[in-house]
Motif scaffolding. Structure first.
Motif, PDB file in Angstrom:
ATOM      1  N   PRO A   1       0.837  -1.204   0.000  1.00  0.00           N
ATOM      2  CA  PRO A   1       0.000   0.000   0.000  1.00  0.00           C
ATOM      3  C   PRO A   1       0.873   1.257   0.000  1.00  0.00           C
ATOM      4  O   PRO A   1       1.940   1.281   0.616  1.00  0.00           O
ATOM      5  CB  PRO A   1      -0.796  -0.096   1.308  1.00  0.00           C
TER       6      PRO A   1
ATOM      7  N   GLU B   1       0.720   3.937   1.536  1.00  0.00           N
ATOM      8  CA  GLU B   1       1.054   4.470   2.868  1.00  0.00           C
ATOM      9  C   GLU B   1       2.239   3.740   3.519  1.00  0.00           C
ATOM     10  O   GLU B   1       2.808   4.209   4.485  1.00  0.00           O
ATOM     11  CB  GLU B   1      -0.162   4.501   3.800  1.00  0.00           C
TER      12      GLU B   1
ATOM     13  N   LYS C   1       0.485   0.279  -4.248  1.00  0.00           N
ATOM     14  CA  LYS C   1      -0.952   0.259  -4.555  1.00  0.00           C
ATOM     15  C   LYS C   1      -1.602   1.520  -4.012  1.00  0.00           C
ATOM     16  O   LYS C   1      -1.502   1.827  -2.831  1.00  0.00           O
ATOM     17  CB  LYS C   1      -1.607  -0.976  -3.939  1.00  0.00           C
ATOM     18  N   VAL C   2      -2.266   2.251  -4.912  1.00  0.00           N
ATOM     19  CA  VAL C   2      -2.985   3.450  -4.541  1.00  0.00           C
ATOM     20  C   VAL C   2      -4.452   3.083  -4.418  1.00  0.00           C
ATOM     21  O   VAL C   2      -5.061   2.615  -5.371  1.00  0.00           O
ATOM     22  CB  VAL C   2      -2.788   4.567  -5.594  1.00  0.00           C
ATOM     23  N   SER C   3      -5.022   3.291  -3.235  1.00  0.00           N
ATOM     24  CA  SER C   3      -6.441   2.930  -3.020  1.00  0.00           C
ATOM     25  C   SER C   3      -7.353   4.079  -3.342  1.00  0.00           C
ATOM     26  O   SER C   3      -7.048   5.198  -3.225  1.00  0.00           O
ATOM     27  CB  SER C   3      -6.656   2.515  -1.578  1.00  0.00           C
TER      28      SER C   3
END
Length: 92
Positions: A67, A69, A90-92
């Motif tokens: 992720p 973050e 991964k950008v949510s």
């Protein structure tokens, strides 16, 4: 890394190396070659890569998906040198 190459082998790094002249000199002593390149992404180039991937002409080995973050975790793995493949943020 250079010692892992067979005679007349070639090591190409896709990242900016601190002193490529020093690496080339060490490679010559081992009868291998070393080189590097750095490229800047652009829209047209990324579109072409996407087309190749979708067509199955280009396979990307992904070692990890992290992720966004936790991006610092991905950066901390780089100096360890044990990564095979790309780390995807991964950008949510």
């Amino acid at each position: 890394m250079l010692r892992a190459l067979r005679k007349d082998g070639l090591l190409i790094s896709a990242r900016k190396l601190p002193d490529i002249a020093e690496i080339k000199e060490a490679a010559a002593k081992l009868s291998v070659r070393g080189s590097s390149f750095v490229c800047e992404p652009d829209y047209a180039g990324l579109e072409k890569l996407a087309t190749l991937i979708q067509a199955g002409s280009l396979n990307i080995e992904v070692s990890d998906v992290i992720p966004l973050e936790n991006a610092i975790e991905a950066l901390e793995k780089i100096p360890q040198g044990h990564l095979v493949g790309k780390t995807v943020l991964k950008v949510s």
